[in-house]
Design an enzyme around this catalytic site. Structure first.
Site, PDB file in Angstrom:
ATOM      1  CB  THR A 137      46.940  26.501  34.187  1.00  0.00           C
ATOM      2  OG1 THR A 137      46.769  27.910  34.077  1.00  0.00           O
ATOM      3  CG2 THR A 137      47.683  26.188  35.464  1.00  0.00           C
ATOM      4  N   GLY A 176      38.573  25.581  34.175  1.00  0.00           N
ATOM      5  CA  GLY A 176      37.183  25.898  34.507  1.00  0.00           C
ATOM      6  C   GLY A 176      36.224  25.284  33.500  1.00  0.00           C
ATOM      7  CD  GLU A 416      42.047  35.664  32.385  1.00  0.00           C
ATOM      8  OE1 GLU A 416      42.806  36.505  31.905  1.00  0.00           O
ATOM      9  OE2 GLU A 416      41.473  34.825  31.700  1.00  0.00           O
TER      10      GLU A 416
HETATM   11  C1  LIG Z   1      31.701  36.461  30.476  1.00  0.00           C
HETATM   12  C2  LIG Z   1      31.590  36.854  31.891  1.00  0.00           C
HETATM   13  C3  LIG Z   1      32.794  37.635  32.314  1.00  0.00           C
HETATM   14  C4  LIG Z   1      32.975  37.569  33.728  1.00  0.00           C
HETATM   15  C5  LIG Z   1      34.303  38.074  34.140  1.00  0.00           C
HETATM   16  C6  LIG Z   1      35.017  37.170  35.073  1.00  0.00           C
HETATM   17  C7  LIG Z   1      36.482  37.274  34.891  1.00  0.00           C
HETATM   18  C8  LIG Z   1      36.905  36.989  33.486  1.00  0.00           C
HETATM   19  C9  LIG Z   1      37.972  35.964  33.432  1.00  0.00           C
HETATM   20  C10 LIG Z   1      37.540  34.715  32.753  1.00  0.00           C
HETATM   21  C11 LIG Z   1      37.550  33.549  33.644  1.00  0.00           C
HETATM   22  C12 LIG Z   1      38.832  33.350  34.405  1.00  0.00           C
HETATM   23  C13 LIG Z   1      39.141  31.886  34.736  1.00  0.00           C
HETATM   24  C14 LIG Z   1      40.653  31.718  34.826  1.00  0.00           C
HETATM   25  C15 LIG Z   1      41.375  31.465  33.710  1.00  0.00           C
HETATM   26  C16 LIG Z   1      42.833  31.423  33.757  1.00  0.00           C
HETATM   27  O1  LIG Z   1      43.481  31.606  34.764  1.00  0.00           O
HETATM   28  S1  LIG Z   1      43.550  31.179  32.227  1.00  0.00           S
HETATM   29  C17 LIG Z   1      45.266  31.040  32.534  1.00  0.00           C
HETATM   30  C18 LIG Z   1      45.850  32.356  32.926  1.00  0.00           C
HETATM   31  N1  LIG Z   1      47.253  32.272  32.874  1.00  0.00           N
HETATM   32  C19 LIG Z   1      48.044  33.352  32.762  1.00  0.00           C
HETATM   33  O2  LIG Z   1      47.600  34.478  32.781  1.00  0.00           O
HETATM   34  C20 LIG Z   1      49.502  33.079  32.572  1.00  0.00           C
HETATM   35  C21 LIG Z   1      50.350  34.194  33.126  1.00  0.00           C
HETATM   36  N2  LIG Z   1      51.613  34.263  32.409  1.00  0.00           N
HETATM   37  C22 LIG Z   1      51.718  35.045  31.273  1.00  0.00           C
HETATM   38  O3  LIG Z   1      50.827  35.739  30.867  1.00  0.00           O
HETATM   39  C23 LIG Z   1      53.028  35.018  30.547  1.00  0.00           C
HETATM   40  O4  LIG Z   1      53.717  33.810  30.813  1.00  0.00           O
HETATM   41  C24 LIG Z   1      53.933  36.199  30.956  1.00  0.00           C
HETATM   42  C25 LIG Z   1      54.311  36.073  32.421  1.00  0.00           C
HETATM   43  C26 LIG Z   1      53.219  37.504  30.769  1.00  0.00           C
HETATM   44  C27 LIG Z   1      55.125  36.156  30.002  1.00  0.00           C
HETATM   45  O5  LIG Z   1      56.268  35.820  30.648  1.00  0.00           O
HETATM   46  P1  LIG Z   1      57.667  35.533  29.847  1.00  0.00           P
HETATM   47  O6  LIG Z   1      57.754  34.110  29.483  1.00  0.00           O
HETATM   48  O7  LIG Z   1      58.734  36.145  30.629  1.00  0.00           O
HETATM   49  O8  LIG Z   1      57.565  36.301  28.459  1.00  0.00           O
HETATM   50  P2  LIG Z   1      57.889  37.826  28.190  1.00  0.00           P
HETATM   51  O9  LIG Z   1      59.249  37.949  27.609  1.00  0.00           O
HETATM   52  O10 LIG Z   1      57.568  38.672  29.370  1.00  0.00           O
HETATM   53  O11 LIG Z   1      56.795  38.109  27.057  1.00  0.00           O
HETATM   54  C28 LIG Z   1      57.151  38.041  25.668  1.00  0.00           C
HETATM   55  C29 LIG Z   1      56.559  39.232  24.998  1.00  0.00           C
HETATM   56  O12 LIG Z   1      55.139  39.056  24.961  1.00  0.00           O
HETATM   57  C30 LIG Z   1      54.521  40.178  25.524  1.00  0.00           C
HETATM   58  N3  LIG Z   1      53.274  39.751  26.147  1.00  0.00           N
HETATM   59  C31 LIG Z   1      53.133  38.884  27.170  1.00  0.00           C
HETATM   60  N4  LIG Z   1      51.817  38.721  27.474  1.00  0.00           N
HETATM   61  C32 LIG Z   1      51.121  39.509  26.617  1.00  0.00           C
HETATM   62  C33 LIG Z   1      49.721  39.779  26.436  1.00  0.00           C
HETATM   63  N5  LIG Z   1      48.795  39.224  27.185  1.00  0.00           N
HETATM   64  N6  LIG Z   1      49.375  40.648  25.440  1.00  0.00           N
HETATM   65  C34 LIG Z   1      50.340  41.230  24.680  1.00  0.00           C
HETATM   66  N7  LIG Z   1      51.690  41.036  24.792  1.00  0.00           N
HETATM   67  C35 LIG Z   1      52.050  40.154  25.762  1.00  0.00           C
HETATM   68  C36 LIG Z   1      55.508  40.711  26.520  1.00  0.00           C
HETATM   69  O13 LIG Z   1      55.249  42.068  26.839  1.00  0.00           O
HETATM   70  C37 LIG Z   1      56.801  40.520  25.773  1.00  0.00           C
HETATM   71  O14 LIG Z   1      56.890  41.542  24.825  1.00  0.00           O
HETATM   72  P3  LIG Z   1      58.355  42.168  24.484  1.00  0.00           P
HETATM   73  O15 LIG Z   1      58.977  42.518  25.805  1.00  0.00           O
HETATM   74  O16 LIG Z   1      58.057  43.353  23.635  1.00  0.00           O
HETATM   75  O17 LIG Z   1      59.092  41.059  23.790  1.00  0.00           O
HETATM   76  C1  LIG Z   2      39.774  28.810  40.647  1.00  0.00           C
HETATM   77  C2  LIG Z   2      40.783  28.804  39.537  1.00  0.00           C
HETATM   78  C3  LIG Z   2      40.351  28.804  38.212  1.00  0.00           C
HETATM   79  C4  LIG Z   2      41.273  28.757  37.159  1.00  0.00           C
HETATM   80  N1  LIG Z   2      40.829  28.636  35.861  1.00  0.00           N
HETATM   81  C5  LIG Z   2      41.730  28.388  34.886  1.00  0.00           C
HETATM   82  C6  LIG Z   2      41.302  28.080  33.565  1.00  0.00           C
HETATM   83  O1  LIG Z   2      40.102  28.014  33.297  1.00  0.00           O
HETATM   84  N2  LIG Z   2      42.236  27.816  32.612  1.00  0.00           N
HETATM   85  C7  LIG Z   2      43.580  27.881  32.898  1.00  0.00           C
HETATM   86  O2  LIG Z   2      44.387  27.653  31.990  1.00  0.00           O
HETATM   87  N3  LIG Z   2      44.027  28.182  34.148  1.00  0.00           N
HETATM   88  C8  LIG Z   2      43.134  28.415  35.139  1.00  0.00           C
HETATM   89  N4  LIG Z   2      43.573  28.686  36.413  1.00  0.00           N
HETATM   90  C9  LIG Z   2      45.007  28.616  36.701  1.00  0.00           C
HETATM   91  C10 LIG Z   2      45.602  29.983  36.983  1.00  0.00           C
HETATM   92  O3  LIG Z   2      45.701  30.703  35.811  1.00  0.00           O
HETATM   93  C11 LIG Z   2      46.966  29.761  37.629  1.00  0.00           C
HETATM   94  O4  LIG Z   2      46.740  29.297  38.940  1.00  0.00           O
HETATM   95  C12 LIG Z   2      47.786  31.055  37.673  1.00  0.00           C
HETATM   96  O5  LIG Z   2      48.203  31.374  36.363  1.00  0.00           O
HETATM   97  C13 LIG Z   2      49.016  30.914  38.568  1.00  0.00           C
HETATM   98  O6  LIG Z   2      49.764  29.770  38.225  1.00  0.00           O
HETATM   99  P1  LIG Z   2      50.106  28.678  39.352  1.00  0.00           P
HETATM  100  O7  LIG Z   2      48.889  28.396  40.102  1.00  0.00           O
HETATM  101  O8  LIG Z   2      50.844  27.578  38.691  1.00  0.00           O
HETATM  102  O9  LIG Z   2      51.082  29.482  40.335  1.00  0.00           O
HETATM  103  P2  LIG Z   2      52.653  29.693  40.087  1.00  0.00           P
HETATM  104  O10 LIG Z   2      52.882  30.292  38.757  1.00  0.00           O
HETATM  105  O11 LIG Z   2      53.344  28.456  40.451  1.00  0.00           O
HETATM  106  O12 LIG Z   2      52.947  30.810  41.209  1.00  0.00           O
HETATM  107  C14 LIG Z   2      53.056  30.393  42.562  1.00  0.00           C
HETATM  108  C15 LIG Z   2      53.709  31.532  43.314  1.00  0.00           C
HETATM  109  O13 LIG Z   2      54.996  31.774  42.748  1.00  0.00           O
HETATM  110  C16 LIG Z   2      55.167  33.147  42.473  1.00  0.00           C
HETATM  111  N5  LIG Z   2      55.951  33.339  41.254  1.00  0.00           N
HETATM  112  C17 LIG Z   2      55.784  32.718  40.071  1.00  0.00           C
HETATM  113  N6  LIG Z   2      56.680  33.169  39.179  1.00  0.00           N
HETATM  114  C18 LIG Z   2      57.434  34.105  39.808  1.00  0.00           C
HETATM  115  C19 LIG Z   2      58.512  34.963  39.416  1.00  0.00           C
HETATM  116  N7  LIG Z   2      59.016  34.939  38.158  1.00  0.00           N
HETATM  117  N8  LIG Z   2      58.984  35.822  40.319  1.00  0.00           N
HETATM  118  C20 LIG Z   2      58.483  35.863  41.579  1.00  0.00           C
HETATM  119  N9  LIG Z   2      57.478  35.081  42.018  1.00  0.00           N
HETATM  120  C21 LIG Z   2      56.962  34.212  41.134  1.00  0.00           C
HETATM  121  C22 LIG Z   2      53.747  33.673  42.244  1.00  0.00           C
HETATM  122  O14 LIG Z   2      53.675  35.067  42.575  1.00  0.00           O
HETATM  123  C23 LIG Z   2      52.917  32.816  43.188  1.00  0.00           C
HETATM  124  O15 LIG Z   2      52.844  33.442  44.444  1.00  0.00           O
HETATM  125  C24 LIG Z   2      42.658  28.769  37.464  1.00  0.00           C
HETATM  126  C25 LIG Z   2      43.088  28.800  38.794  1.00  0.00           C
HETATM  127  C26 LIG Z   2      42.173  28.811  39.824  1.00  0.00           C
HETATM  128  C27 LIG Z   2      42.666  28.807  41.241  1.00  0.00           C
END
Ligand SMILES: CCCCCCCCCCCCC/C=C/C(=O)SCCNC(=O)CCNC(=O)[C@H](O)C(C)(C)COP(=O)(O)OP(=O)(O)OC[C@H]1O[C@@H](n2cnc3c(N)ncnc32)[C@H](O)[C@@H]1OP(=O)(O)O
Ligand SMILES: Cc1cc2nc3c(=O)[nH]c(=O)nc-3n(C[C@H](O)[C@H](O)[C@H](O)COP(=O)(O)OP(=O)(O)OC[C@H]3O[C@@H](n4cnc5c(N)ncnc54)[C@H](O)[C@@H]3O)c2cc1C
Length: 631
Positions: A137, A176, A416
């Site tokens: 992110t 994180g 996530e």
């Molecule tokens: C060990 C202890 C465990 C404890 C448990 C606690 C919880 C565990 C969690 C760990 C800790 C969490 C801390 C937080 C971390 C984070 O937040 S990390 C950052 C997270 N960020 C995201 O998740 C980003 C979200 N966005 C996306 O995933 C992608 O941008 C998207 C929105 C899915 C893709 O959008 P777009 O650009 O429109 O591309 P598409 O055309 O939709 O996708 C292209 C093709 O790829 C396929 N695809 C997309 N994602 C996946 C996937 N994950 N796996 C497989 N395939 C994927 C998608 O379906 C498309 O396929 P086709 O349509 O066939 O081309």
């Molecule tokens: C406590 C915490 C821990 C995290 N840990 C990690 C980490 O370890 N590593 C990491 O990489 N990231 C981490 N993240 C980031 C997290 O993955 C992002 O916050 C999450 O992916 C959402 O992205 P954003 O915050 O930029 O929100 P945005 O993507 O800007 O979304 C903001 C709003 O816009 C809306 N929106 C976005 N796109 C669309 C669309 N196409 N259509 C309609 N609505 C839309 C969403 O629904 C949301 O309500 C963490 C976040 C938090 C808060």
């Protein structure tokens, strides 16, 4: 019933619960002969973060993480998940910090790296000799990963990659572990080779040295205090033309030769991108069960309380009524209990699907885990709110856990993968499959969509209690909704495209139908999984599971306007369902204590009001109270 719910590693779970309940690092309160284990949310942020790390090293010393990454057998992976689930029941911050290290940092190395990475990094990750984080992110881009602005180029003269943060919106954000403790990160970046952007790739980069000092070219800042999860040190990272060895590219999907040629086994950039996103599915699979488990903590606390708390008498000479004897209280909590059971079975099924998947199953796991992660985390927050209110003022007391769990787990709907964005992935995939099958004259296949190949279900007009409680009727109704919404969405998108707009624009304006379809798909799959769980049960357990399944489905239908809006049910049929819900609640009421105790969450990990709340509030248990001198 607990064995059916947990599904595996019950002994490991109990061993870990006991290990924590015996340590002052985890125990927060003692009442008589009982201990209660919970983080101290009064601690300043910095102390909470250090306490999380202290607990992690305590667990390491007790062998909790042994072979976690080196042994990726299904059996060992399930055992790991049991560990994660128990730690998540104690504290979300503890599990998230470990999740970042093991699932995101370690998991990326396993799935996106190759043997050289596995040999170099996995053992030292297990032994916590490095502390990994996951920098995907950015300040300007979270959901839209393809839009991230960090840029990496290649210098063939030194065989190094150069990672750069070109602008302020490209700073890595929310990472994180980055603010205080992480030594290394997986950094996601656009990869430019000879001026061509080959898309998002993942690299290993050290950010701190062994003494905790920033590495050359690295700048780090703190994200600051959050409304929850302050036990995790979320940070921000800038890369100022940081040089890393060519070998640090995680090269399972693509590589750069020493002389700077880009090579990849996957030619389609979309599919390549999908593979780079795949590590996120592991976290979503985990969150589906973790969210369900938090709903369990709330429900076990609130329902146990409702079985001892009384309020008002029906008549002067009667004792005050138990809260759970009020039909309204049953209706507030028991449908949530039923849905939590349904989500538990579904999350358990998804774990096994994820662990057994082949690479070609990655998309299916992505779609289902997106729906489950979003809907189960939303359910968890809704359930915790209802449980908090159901406990009255006691629900706001930190020692009773529910209120704090809302704050600590709120983030699950965002990290996530933002829930709304993930639900779009579900409808987008379904529409894509439907359109491809129709245009090629093929049958629908996979994710249970085969029901679309048969005749449309016909709902009988006479919906008596027996029919309403029959899982065949319930499945037919959910399939009818899913089919109807998919056809409606397909027609609407085609109509909009016929006006000259793009598919993306058409999907954007059809967002409500798309959301409804994602929910319909997810709930239909959940019911099919619940039916399979029921088949494993016998006798009275089978009967109670049948009541839970019926309450989970009928309460969901009762609350969902789509069934009436699109004519999947008549007003008369809808009213029959509306009347059946409280009847099923009343039949479940006598089983409540057994059902929440079957969650297998030991007493130290529930709120104090789940037990003798008069004793825990008695003067003798007032902390420091009895030492006061009574004048
Ligand atoms: C060990 C202890 C465990 C404890 C448990 C606690 C919880 C565990 C969690 C760990 C800790 C969490 C801390 C937080 C971390 C984070 O937040 S990390 C950052 C997270 N960020 C995201 O998740 C980003 C979200 N966005 C996306 O995933 C992608 O941008 C998207 C929105 C899915 C893709 O959008 P777009 O650009 O429109 O591309 P598409 O055309 O939709 O996708 C292209 C093709 O790829 C396929 N695809 C997309 N994602 C996946 C996937 N994950 N796996 C497989 N395939 C994927 C998608 O379906 C498309 O396929 P086709 O349509 O066939 O081309
Ligand atoms: C406590 C915490 C821990 C995290 N840990 C990690 C980490 O370890 N590593 C990491 O990489 N990231 C981490 N993240 C980031 C997290 O993955 C992002 O916050 C999450 O992916 C959402 O992205 P954003 O915050 O930029 O929100 P945005 O993507 O800007 O979304 C903001 C709003 O816009 C809306 N929106 C976005 N796109 C669309 C669309 N196409 N259509 C309609 N609505 C839309 C969403 O629904 C949301 O309500 C963490 C976040 C938090 C808060």
């Amino acid at each position: 019933m607990r064995a059916l719910l947990d599904g595996h590693d019950l002994e490991t779970r109990d061993w870990l619960f006991n290990l924590m309940a015996k340590s002052d690092l985890f125990v927060s309160r003692k009442v008589g002969d009982k201990v209660f284990a919970s983080p101290d949310f009064n601690e300043p942020m910095d102390e909470m973060r250090d306490k999380t790390l202290e607990r992690i090293f305590f667990l390491l010393r007790n062998g909790v993480f042994k072979d976690f990454l080196k042994d990726n057998s299904i059996e060992n992976s399930l055992k790991q998940m049991a560990v994660w689930e128990v730690l998540g029941i104690f504290d979300h911050a503890l599990s998230v910090k470990l999740g970042v290290h093991f699932i995101l940092w370690g998991g990326s190395i396993v799935s996106l790296g190759t043997q050289r990475h596995h040999d170099k990094w996995l053992r030292i990750t297990e032994e916590l000799k490095v502390f990994g984080c996951f920098a995907m992110t950015e300040l300007g881009h979270g959901s839209n990963v393809r839009g991230i602005e960090t840029v990496t180029t290649y210098d063939p003269s030194t065989q190094e990659f150069i990672i750069d943060t070109p602008c302020e919106s490209a700073q890595k954000y929310w990472i994180g572990g980055a603010a205080k403790h992480a030594t290394h990160t997986i950094v996601f970046s656009q990869l430019l080779i000879d001026g061509k952007n080959e898309g998002v790739h993942a690299f290993i980069c050290q950010i701190r040295d062994a003494n905790g000092r920033w590495c050359r070219g690295i700048r780090i800042a703190d994200c600051g205090h959050k409304t929850g999860l302050n036990g995790v040190d979320n940070g921000r990272i800038w890369f100022d033309k940081v040089r890393i060895p060519r070998e640090n590219l995680l090269n399972a999907v693509a590589d750069v030769t020493p002389d700077g040629q880009y090579v990849s086994s996957i030619k389609n950039p979309d599919q390549r991108f999908g593979v780079f996103m795949a590590p996120l599915s592991s976290g979503r699979v985990t969150i589906a069960m973790h969210a369900t488990n938090q709903a369990k903590v709330g429900l076990a606390t609130a329902l146990r309380y409702a079985l001892t708390r009384r309020a008002f008498s029906v008549s002067t000479y009667e004792p005050e009524m138990l809260l759970l004897d009020y039909p309204s209280h049953q209706h507030r909590l028991l449908p949530l209990l039923a849905k939590t059971y349904a989500m538990n079975f579904a999350a358990l099924d998804l774990k096994k699907l994820h662990l057994k998947k082949n690479p070609e199953d990655s998309k299916v796991v992505h779609v289902i885990s997106s729906g489950f992660k979003a809907m189960f985390s939303w359910h968890s927050q809704r359930t915790l709110q209802e449980c908090r209110e159901a406990c009255g003022g006691q629900g706001l007391k930190t020692e009773n856990r529910i209120g704090n769990l809302k704050a600590e787990y709120d983030v699950q709907s965002t990290f996530e993968g933002d829930n709304n964005v993930l639900m779009q992935q579900v409808s987008k995939a379904l529409l894509g499959d439907y359109f491809a099958a129709r245009s090629k004259g093929k049958l629908m296949k996979g994710m249970g969509l085969e029901h679309l190949n048969g005749p449309r279900p016909v709902m009988s007009k006479e919906l008596d209690s027996n029919v309403l409680r029959d899982s065949r009727f319930q499945l037919a109704l959910l399939q009818l909704r899913e089919r109807g919404l998919l056809e409606l969405l397909d027609a609407e998108v085609k109509k909009i495209i016929s006006t000259g707009l793009s598919t993306s624009e058409a999907l954007m304006s059809s967002y409500k139908l798309a959301e409804n379809l994602g929910k319909a798909f997810t709930e239909r799959i959940m019911l099919e999984i619940f039916q399979r769980a029921e088949e494993q049960a016998t006798g009275s357990m089978k009967k109670v599971l049948g009541l839970l399944r019926t309450l989970s489905v009928l309460s969901g239908v009762d609350e969902e306007p789509v069934f009436l809006r699109y004519g999947f049910l008549s007003p008369e049929q809808s009213q029959l369902i509306h009347r059946e819900v409280p009847a099923v609640c009343a039949e479940l009421r006598p089983h409540t204590l057994h059902l929440v105790d079957s969650f297998g969450i030991p007493q130290p990990f529930l709120g104090l009001i789940a037990y003798d709340w008069v004793e825990s509030n008695a003067w003798d248990n007032v902390s420091g109270g009895s030492s006061q001198s009574i004048v």
